[in-house]
Design a protein around this motif. Structure first.
Motif, short mmCIF file in Angstrom:
data_model
loop_
_atom_site.label_atom_id
_atom_site.label_comp_id
_atom_site.label_asym_id
_atom_site.label_seq_id
_atom_site.Cartn_x
_atom_site.Cartn_y
_atom_site.Cartn_z
N ALA A 26 0.84 -1.19 0.00
CA ALA A 26 0.00 0.00 0.00
C ALA A 26 0.88 1.25 0.00
CB ALA A 26 -0.91 -0.01 1.22
N ASP A 27 0.50 2.22 -0.78
CA ASP A 27 1.26 3.45 -0.92
C ASP A 27 0.48 4.59 -0.27
OD1 ASP A 27 2.65 5.72 -1.68
OD2 ASP A 27 3.11 4.95 -3.69
N ALA A 28 1.10 5.25 0.70
CA ALA A 28 0.42 6.34 1.41
C ALA A 28 0.06 7.49 0.48
CB ALA A 28 1.29 6.84 2.56
N ASP A 29 0.70 7.56 -0.69
CA ASP A 29 0.44 8.67 -1.61
C ASP A 29 -0.73 8.41 -2.56
OD1 ASP A 29 2.54 10.13 -0.55
OD2 ASP A 29 4.00 9.19 -1.88
N VAL A 30 -1.29 7.19 -2.49
CA VAL A 30 -2.44 6.90 -3.36
C VAL A 30 -3.63 7.74 -2.90
CG1 VAL A 30 -4.07 5.14 -4.12
CG2 VAL A 30 -1.64 4.59 -3.87
N PRO A 31 -4.24 8.51 -3.79
CA PRO A 31 -5.34 9.38 -3.36
C PRO A 31 -6.60 8.59 -3.01
CG PRO A 31 -5.12 9.43 -5.75
CD PRO A 31 -3.94 8.66 -5.23
N VAL A 32 -7.38 9.14 -2.11
CA VAL A 32 -8.66 8.54 -1.73
C VAL A 32 -9.63 8.63 -2.90
CG1 VAL A 32 -10.66 8.78 -0.21
CG2 VAL A 32 -8.34 9.07 0.71
N SER A 33 -10.38 7.58 -3.14
CA SER A 33 -11.41 7.61 -4.17
C SER A 33 -12.57 8.47 -3.68
CB SER A 33 -11.92 6.19 -4.46
OG SER A 33 -13.10 6.23 -5.20
N ARG A 34 -12.78 9.60 -4.33
CA ARG A 34 -13.84 10.51 -3.87
C ARG A 34 -15.21 9.88 -3.99
NH1 ARG A 34 -12.01 16.45 -6.31
NH2 ARG A 34 -10.01 16.60 -5.18
N GLY A 35 -15.42 9.12 -5.07
CA GLY A 35 -16.72 8.49 -5.25
C GLY A 35 -17.02 7.48 -4.15
N LEU A 36 -16.01 6.67 -3.81
CA LEU A 36 -16.20 5.67 -2.76
C LEU A 36 -16.37 6.34 -1.40
CD1 LEU A 36 -16.30 2.66 -2.16
CD2 LEU A 36 -13.83 2.69 -1.85
N ALA A 37 -15.57 7.38 -1.15
CA ALA A 37 -15.68 8.09 0.12
C ALA A 37 -17.07 8.71 0.29
CB ALA A 37 -14.61 9.17 0.21
N LYS A 38 -17.63 9.23 -0.81
CA LYS A 38 -18.97 9.83 -0.74
C LYS A 38 -20.01 8.77 -0.44
CE LYS A 38 -22.22 12.69 -3.38
NZ LYS A 38 -22.45 13.40 -4.68
N ARG A 39 -19.89 7.62 -1.07
CA ARG A 39 -20.87 6.56 -0.86
C ARG A 39 -20.80 6.02 0.57
NH1 ARG A 39 -20.80 2.22 -5.64
NH2 ARG A 39 -22.60 1.50 -4.41
N LEU A 40 -19.63 6.05 1.16
CA LEU A 40 -19.45 5.50 2.50
C LEU A 40 -19.58 6.53 3.61
CD1 LEU A 40 -16.38 3.14 1.91
CD2 LEU A 40 -18.77 2.49 2.16
N SER A 41 -19.73 7.80 3.26
CA SER A 41 -19.67 8.87 4.25
C SER A 41 -20.74 8.73 5.34
CB SER A 41 -19.78 10.24 3.58
OG SER A 41 -21.01 10.34 2.87
N THR A 42 -21.94 8.34 4.97
CA THR A 42 -23.01 8.24 5.96
C THR A 42 -22.75 7.12 6.96
OG1 THR A 42 -24.64 9.09 4.39
CG2 THR A 42 -25.49 7.88 6.30
N VAL A 43 -22.43 5.94 6.46
CA VAL A 43 -22.19 4.82 7.36
C VAL A 43 -20.90 5.04 8.16
CG1 VAL A 43 -20.89 3.38 5.72
CG2 VAL A 43 -22.21 2.32 7.53
N HIS A 44 -19.93 5.75 7.56
CA HIS A 44 -18.70 6.07 8.30
C HIS A 44 -19.01 6.98 9.49
CE1 HIS A 44 -14.47 6.65 9.00
NE2 HIS A 44 -14.57 7.95 8.85
N ALA A 45 -19.84 7.99 9.27
CA ALA A 45 -20.22 8.90 10.36
C ALA A 45 -21.01 8.15 11.44
CB ALA A 45 -21.05 10.05 9.80
N GLU A 46 -21.89 7.24 11.02
CA GLU A 46 -22.67 6.47 11.99
C GLU A 46 -21.76 5.55 12.81
OE1 GLU A 46 -25.45 4.47 9.53
OE2 GLU A 46 -26.80 6.21 9.33
N THR A 47 -20.76 4.98 12.16
CA THR A 47 -19.81 4.11 12.85
C THR A 47 -19.02 4.89 13.90
OG1 THR A 47 -19.61 2.70 10.90
CG2 THR A 47 -17.87 2.54 12.55
N ARG A 48 -18.54 6.07 13.52
CA ARG A 48 -17.79 6.89 14.48
C ARG A 48 -18.66 7.30 15.65
NH1 ARG A 48 -12.88 8.98 13.12
NH2 ARG A 48 -13.25 10.79 14.43
N ALA A 49 -19.92 7.63 15.38
CA ALA A 49 -20.83 8.00 16.47
C ALA A 49 -21.05 6.83 17.41
CB ALA A 49 -22.16 8.49 15.88
N ALA A 50 -21.23 5.62 16.85
CA ALA A 50 -21.42 4.45 17.69
C ALA A 50 -20.17 4.14 18.51
CB ALA A 50 -21.78 3.24 16.82
N ALA A 51 -19.01 4.33 17.92
CA ALA A 51 -17.75 4.06 18.62
C ALA A 51 -17.54 5.01 19.78
CB ALA A 51 -16.58 4.15 17.65
#
Length: 412
Positions: free
Chosen positions: A104-129
Motif C-alpha cells: 500500500a502506498d500512502a500517496d495513493v489518493p482517496v477515491s472521492r466516489g467511494l468516500a462519498k458513498r461510504l460517508s453516511t455509514v462512516h459517520a454512523e460508525t464513528r458516532a457508535a464508537a
C-alpha cells in the motif's frame, strides 16, 4: 471459474475436521482455480522459502494454484493474474496464473466516489464508537500480558463470569467452581508493535470496549474436568520458549504462535515452568508426552485432580476448538442465549452487571522461579509509560529492535 475467498491461512497439508488454516488442502481440490486467503496476517507470495513441498512461496502457488495472502489492515493489495481460455462448451480453462502483492502506498489518493458513498455509514460508525460505555479507575493495557497480571484481561474474565452466573442458578452445575478463560487479543505479534490494548483511565467509550476485546465473539460455557484444564493450560503456555538458566537470554515467546493462544484461566492458581519444553505443538498435537510446564495447579487452595469438574466461561472461538485446543472437544456445553462479549463488557464496566468475585482474586499464574534465567520480552514502545508496574522485576530496557518493538530484558 471458481475463485475461493477463504478466511483461512496455511497450516496442515492434509484436511481435518474443524481445520482452522485449511488453504493447502483447499488448493488441492481440482475444481478450484485460485484462492484469496488470510486470517494469519502473513504474506503470500513472500521471499521466505516454505518447507512444505506443496507451497511455492516465491510465486504464490499452492498445488500449482495461485494464492494470495495480503497481510493485514490494508498493508498490501493481493493481485491474481489469470490467463484464461473459453472452451467451446462455454467453460473457462486456466492456461496459466500468477499471484503478486503490492504494498500500500500512502500517496495513493482517496477515491472521492467511494468516500462519498461510504460517508453516511462512516459517520454512523464513528458516532457508535464514541457512545459512553462505562468507567475504569485504572489504565487498561496489554503491554505486559505475558509477564505480569493483566488488569484488562481480568475485566474481560470477570465480565464473562458475571454474565454467566444468572444462567447457572438452580441448575446442577451451580455447585461447581466457576472459572473464566480469557486471552490477550491485541498483543503485538504479526500485527506489529502498535497492536496493543491501551485504554486510559476514566470514562470509557464503545471504541474502548473494542480495544479490550477486538473480535465479535459470543459467550459460551462448558463443563471441563481437571484433566482437560491441565491440557488446556499446557497448550496455552506453549507460546513460551524453553528457557535455561545457563543459556544466553533469548526471546521469551515463540513469534510463530499468536498471543491470543495464551489463555489465562481465572479462578485457578498455577505456576509455569519455562525450563520444561512445550507439551503440544501449534496444532494441538502432543510432541513431548512427559513434559508438563504447569505446576502447582490449585482451585481455592486445593490441588486440582483429574476427575474434578468445573464450569468455564469462554468465547465461542475457543469453545469451538479455535487455535488447536482440541482437548475442549470432549467438554459438554451449557446452552446459553446469544450474548455478545462486547455487550457483556459494556454492561460490566457500566455497573449494569454486578462486580464479580473473579476480579478480586489474585493473579492466576506466575513463572516458577528459574535462578539465573533471563529472557527478552518484545512489546510495544508505548510500554515505557507503564514500566513502573514492573519495578520489582529487574527490567533492563534494550531499546527498539528492527521491527519497532521495545525489547525488555527480565530476570526469571
Amino acid at each position: 471459474m471458481i475463485l475461493v475467498l477463504a478466511h483461512s491461512g496455511l497450516g496442515e497439508i492434509h484436511s481435518a475436521p474443524g481445520q482452522e488454516n485449511a488453504v493447502i488442502p483447499l488448493a488441492e481440490i481440482e475444481a478450484i482455480d485460485a484462492i484469496v486467503a488470510g486470517h494469519t496476517h502473513l504474506h503470500l507470495p513472500c521471499p521466505t522459502p516454505d518447507p512444505r513441498p506443496q507451497v511455492d512461496a516465491a510465486r504464490g502457488l499452492i498445488h500449482g494454484k495461485p494464492v494470495v495472502m495480503p497481510g493485514r489492515y490494508g498493508t498490501h493489495l493481493g493481485v491474481l493474474d489469470l490467463d484464461m481460455h473459453l472452451e467451446v462448451d462455454g467453460h473457462w480453462h486456466v492456461l496459466g496464473a500468477c499471484a503478486a502483492l503490492r504494498a500500500a502506498d500512502a500517496d495513493v489518493p482517496v477515491s472521492r466516489g467511494l468516500a462519498k458513498r461510504l460517508s453516511t455509514v462512516h459517520a454512523e460508525t464513528r458516532a457508535a464508537a464514541n457512545t459512553p460505555a462505562g468507567f475504569s479507575a485504572q489504565a487498561l493495557h496489554s503491554y505486559f500480558s505475558f509477564v505480569a497480571p493483566d488488569l484488562a484481561l481480568a475485566k474481560v474474565a470477570a465480565a464473562q463470569a458475571a454474565a454467566l452466573r444468572p444462567f447457572l442458578h438452580g441448575s446442577p452445575e451451580s455447585a461447581l467452581p466457576l472459572l473464566s478463560a480469557a486471552s490477550p487479543l491485541k498483543a503485538g505479534g504479526r500485527a506489529g508493535p502498535q497492536h496493543y490494548t491501551d485504554v486510559p483511565s476514566g470514562k470509557l467509550l464503545m471504541r474502548h470496549i473494542a480495544d479490550l476485546h477486538m473480535f465479535p465473539n459470543e459467550l459460551r460455557a462448558i463443563v471441563a474436568n481437571g484433566e482437560i484444564l491441565r491440557d488446556w493450560l499446557e497448550m496455552a503456555v506453549g507460546l513460551f520458549c524453553t528457557i535455561t538458566a545457563s543459556g544466553p537470554a533469548g526471546h521469551l515467546m515463540d513469534p510463530t504462535i499468536p498471543g491470543h493462544n495464551f489463555d489465562v484461566l481465572y479462578g485457578l492458581s498455577y505456576a509455569i515452568d519455562l525450563s520444561v519444553p512445550p507439551r503440544f505443538d501449534t496444532y494441538g498435537k502432543v510432541i513431548n508426552a512427559k513434559a508438563h510446564r504447569i505446576r502447582d495447579l490449585t482451585c481455592n487452595g486445593v490441588p486440582v485432580v483429574a476427575d474434578q469438574r468445573f464450569i468455564v466461561a469462554l468465547n465461542n472461538y475457543r469453545a469451538n476448538g479455535g487455535g488447536g485446543f482440541h482437548m475442549l472437544d470432549a467438554a459438554p456445553r451449557i446452552n446459553l442465549p446469544t450474548l455478545p462479549i462486547h455487550t457483556i463488557l459494556r454492561d460490566y464496566l457500566s455497573g449494569k452487571l454486578p462486580r464479580d468475585p473473579i476480579e478480586d482474586e489474585t493473579a492466576p499464574w506466575r513463572f516458577a522461579p528459574l535462578p539465573g534465567g533471563k529472557a527478552i520480552l518484545r512489546t510495544g514502545p508505548q510500554a515505557r509509560v507503564h514500566l513502573a508496574e514492573l519495578a520489582s522485576r529487574n527490567i533492563i530496557d534494550l531499546g527498539l529492535d528492527e521491527a519497532g518493538y521495545l525489547c525488555l530484558l527480565l530476570g526469571l
